[in-house]
Design an enzyme around this catalytic site. Structure first.
Site, PDB file in Angstrom:
ATOM      1  N   GLY A 117       1.385  -2.752 -16.696  1.00  0.00           N
ATOM      2  CA  GLY A 117       0.345  -3.130 -15.789  1.00  0.00           C
ATOM      3  C   GLY A 117       1.046  -2.766 -14.289  1.00  0.00           C
ATOM      4  O   GLY A 117       2.153  -2.414 -14.173  1.00  0.00           O
ATOM      5  N   GLN A 121       1.694  -3.051  -5.185  1.00  0.00           N
ATOM      6  CA  GLN A 121       2.892  -2.076  -5.614  1.00  0.00           C
ATOM      7  C   GLN A 121       2.743  -0.654  -5.117  1.00  0.00           C
ATOM      8  O   GLN A 121       3.804  -0.103  -5.290  1.00  0.00           O
ATOM      9  CB  GLN A 121       3.012  -2.262  -7.117  1.00  0.00           C
ATOM     10  CG  GLN A 121       3.360  -3.628  -7.636  1.00  0.00           C
ATOM     11  CD  GLN A 121       3.754  -3.541  -9.106  1.00  0.00           C
ATOM     12  OE1 GLN A 121       2.847  -3.688  -9.832  1.00  0.00           O
ATOM     13  NE2 GLN A 121       4.936  -3.423  -9.579  1.00  0.00           N
ATOM     14  N   CYS A 167       9.497  -5.093 -13.958  1.00  0.00           N
ATOM     15  CA  CYS A 167       8.574  -4.883 -13.159  1.00  0.00           C
ATOM     16  C   CYS A 167       8.735  -3.323 -12.567  1.00  0.00           C
ATOM     17  O   CYS A 167      10.047  -3.169 -12.442  1.00  0.00           O
ATOM     18  CB  CYS A 167       8.524  -5.766 -12.003  1.00  0.00           C
ATOM     19  SG  CYS A 167       7.434  -5.681 -10.650  1.00  0.00           S
ATOM     20  N   LEU A 168       7.606  -2.590 -12.352  1.00  0.00           N
ATOM     21  CA  LEU A 168       7.860  -1.169 -11.954  1.00  0.00           C
ATOM     22  C   LEU A 168       8.461  -1.161 -10.373  1.00  0.00           C
ATOM     23  O   LEU A 168       9.092  -0.314 -10.298  1.00  0.00           O
ATOM     24  CB  LEU A 168       6.459  -0.494 -11.896  1.00  0.00           C
ATOM     25  CG  LEU A 168       5.973  -0.173 -13.232  1.00  0.00           C
ATOM     26  CD1 LEU A 168       4.635   0.615 -13.227  1.00  0.00           C
ATOM     27  CD2 LEU A 168       6.977   0.553 -14.235  1.00  0.00           C
ATOM     28  N   HIS A 202       1.671 -12.108 -14.611  1.00  0.00           N
ATOM     29  CA  HIS A 202       2.678 -11.231 -13.832  1.00  0.00           C
ATOM     30  C   HIS A 202       1.897 -10.349 -12.707  1.00  0.00           C
ATOM     31  O   HIS A 202       2.420 -10.517 -11.498  1.00  0.00           O
ATOM     32  CB  HIS A 202       3.458 -10.295 -14.710  1.00  0.00           C
ATOM     33  CG  HIS A 202       4.290  -9.275 -14.365  1.00  0.00           C
ATOM     34  ND1 HIS A 202       5.659  -9.369 -14.363  1.00  0.00           N
ATOM     35  CD2 HIS A 202       3.955  -8.128 -13.016  1.00  0.00           C
ATOM     36  CE1 HIS A 202       6.498  -8.357 -13.694  1.00  0.00           C
ATOM     37  NE2 HIS A 202       5.355  -7.736 -12.796  1.00  0.00           N
ATOM     38  N   GLU A 203       0.815  -9.713 -12.943  1.00  0.00           N
ATOM     39  CA  GLU A 203       0.263  -8.803 -12.304  1.00  0.00           C
ATOM     40  C   GLU A 203      -0.658  -9.615 -11.114  1.00  0.00           C
ATOM     41  O   GLU A 203      -0.809  -9.450  -9.970  1.00  0.00           O
ATOM     42  CB  GLU A 203      -0.910  -8.187 -13.059  1.00  0.00           C
ATOM     43  CG  GLU A 203      -0.181  -6.941 -13.918  1.00  0.00           C
ATOM     44  CD  GLU A 203       0.917  -6.215 -13.506  1.00  0.00           C
ATOM     45  OE1 GLU A 203       0.871  -5.960 -12.145  1.00  0.00           O
ATOM     46  OE2 GLU A 203       1.819  -5.960 -14.035  1.00  0.00           O
ATOM     47  N   HIS A 226       1.485 -10.878  -8.144  1.00  0.00           N
ATOM     48  CA  HIS A 226       1.785  -9.823  -7.262  1.00  0.00           C
ATOM     49  C   HIS A 226       0.589  -9.807  -5.989  1.00  0.00           C
ATOM     50  O   HIS A 226       0.928  -9.658  -4.960  1.00  0.00           O
ATOM     51  CB  HIS A 226       1.476  -8.397  -8.016  1.00  0.00           C
ATOM     52  CG  HIS A 226       2.795  -8.048  -8.502  1.00  0.00           C
ATOM     53  ND1 HIS A 226       3.971  -7.746  -7.716  1.00  0.00           N
ATOM     54  CD2 HIS A 226       2.961  -7.570  -9.808  1.00  0.00           C
ATOM     55  CE1 HIS A 226       4.887  -7.215  -8.607  1.00  0.00           C
ATOM     56  NE2 HIS A 226       4.406  -7.064  -9.564  1.00  0.00           N
TER      57      HIS A 226
END
Ligand code: NI
Length: 202
Positions: A46, A51, A93-94, A137-138, A141
Site C-alpha cells: 500500500g 508518502q 511502512c515504506l 494503515h493507508e 496516512h
C-alpha cells in the site's frame, strides 16, 4: 509513468492531514499511476499520497501475492463507514524502511471511496485480513496518523526505530484506543499461552 521518492518518518508532511480531491483530473490520474508504480517498485502492499509529498486523500493497495495477477486498488476520498472487532497486526511502512512492530487494528472495516475513474464504490474487508489492516494503515496516512501511533509495545517500537536509524517514537501521538484494548489484551494472553504450550511440547 514515474516512480516518486517516498518520504521518510520525520518529514513534517507525513503528520499533516490531507485535502479532499475535488475532481479526478488528468493530474490526479497521473498521481494515481505514479503511486502504483512507486508501490510496486518498492514491493509495498500500500502507499498513500502524502508518502510521496502530495497531501491529497488518495491511497493505493495491492494485496495480491506470488503467482496471482496484480490487483491494483485505488481509493480516492475514502471514508471508513463501519469498523468492528480487533486484531494484532505486525506492520511496517515504506516511510519506515526495515522497521516492523505489532499494532492494534480493527478486524473488520467497510470503506466507501471513489476509484480512479471517479466512480463511487463500497468495499468490506473482514477477519483481520491483510486487506482489512492495510486499508486502516493507508487511511491513517491521510490524517497524518502513522502505524506506530497504534503501537502495542513501546519498547519494541523504540528499538525497531533506533535500529533502523529512524527518529524516536513520538509518544504524545500514541492513540488511546479503549474500544480495541480488551480484545487486544485477550489476544496477547492467548499468544502467551500458545507460546508456553509450544515450549512444553518442544
Ligand atoms: Ni505506511
Amino acid at each position: 509513468m514515474s516512480i516518486r521518492k517516498v518520504v521518510k518518518y520525520g518529514t513534517p508532511s507525513l503528520r499533516e492531514p490531507s485535502k479532499e480531491v475535488h475532481k479526478v483530473s488528468q493530474k490526479i490520474k497521473v498521481l494515481v499511476e505514479d503511486l502504483l508504480d512507486t508501490m510496486y517498485a518498492q514491493n509495498g502492499v500500500g502507499l498513500a499520497a502524502p508518502q510521496v509529498g502530495e497531501n491529497l486523500r488518495i491511497f493505493v493497495i495491492d494485496v495480491s501475492t506470488g503467482d496471482q495477477p496484480l490487483n491494483p486498488m485505488v481509493f480516492i476520498n475514502p471514508k471508513i463507514i463501519k469498523k468492528s472487532g480487533a486484531v494484532i497486526s505486525h506492520e511496517g511502512c515504506l516511510s519506515f524502511p526495515e522497521a516492523f512492530t505489532d499494532v492494534k487494528r480493527y478486524a473488520n472495516v467497510m470503506v466507501k471511496a471513489m476509484d480512479r475513474n471517479g466512480r463511487s464504490f463500497v468495499l468490506e474487508a473482514k477477519d483481520g485480513t491483510l486487506l482489512a489492516r492495510c486499508i486502516q494503515h493507508e487511511f491513517d496516512h491521510l490524517n497524518g496518523v502513522l502505524f506506530i501511533d497504534h503501537v502495542i509495545n513501546r519498547f519494541d517500537a523504540e528499538s525497531e526505530l533506533s535500529k533502523n536509524n529512524l527518529p524516536p517514537l513520538e509518544v504524545d501521538k500514541i492513540l488511546d484506543e479503549p474500544e480495541l484494548e480488551p480484545e487486544i489484551q485477550r489476544l496477547l494472553e492467548e499468544r502467551v499461552k500458545q507460546e508456553k504450550s509450544e515450549e512444553n511440547n518442544g
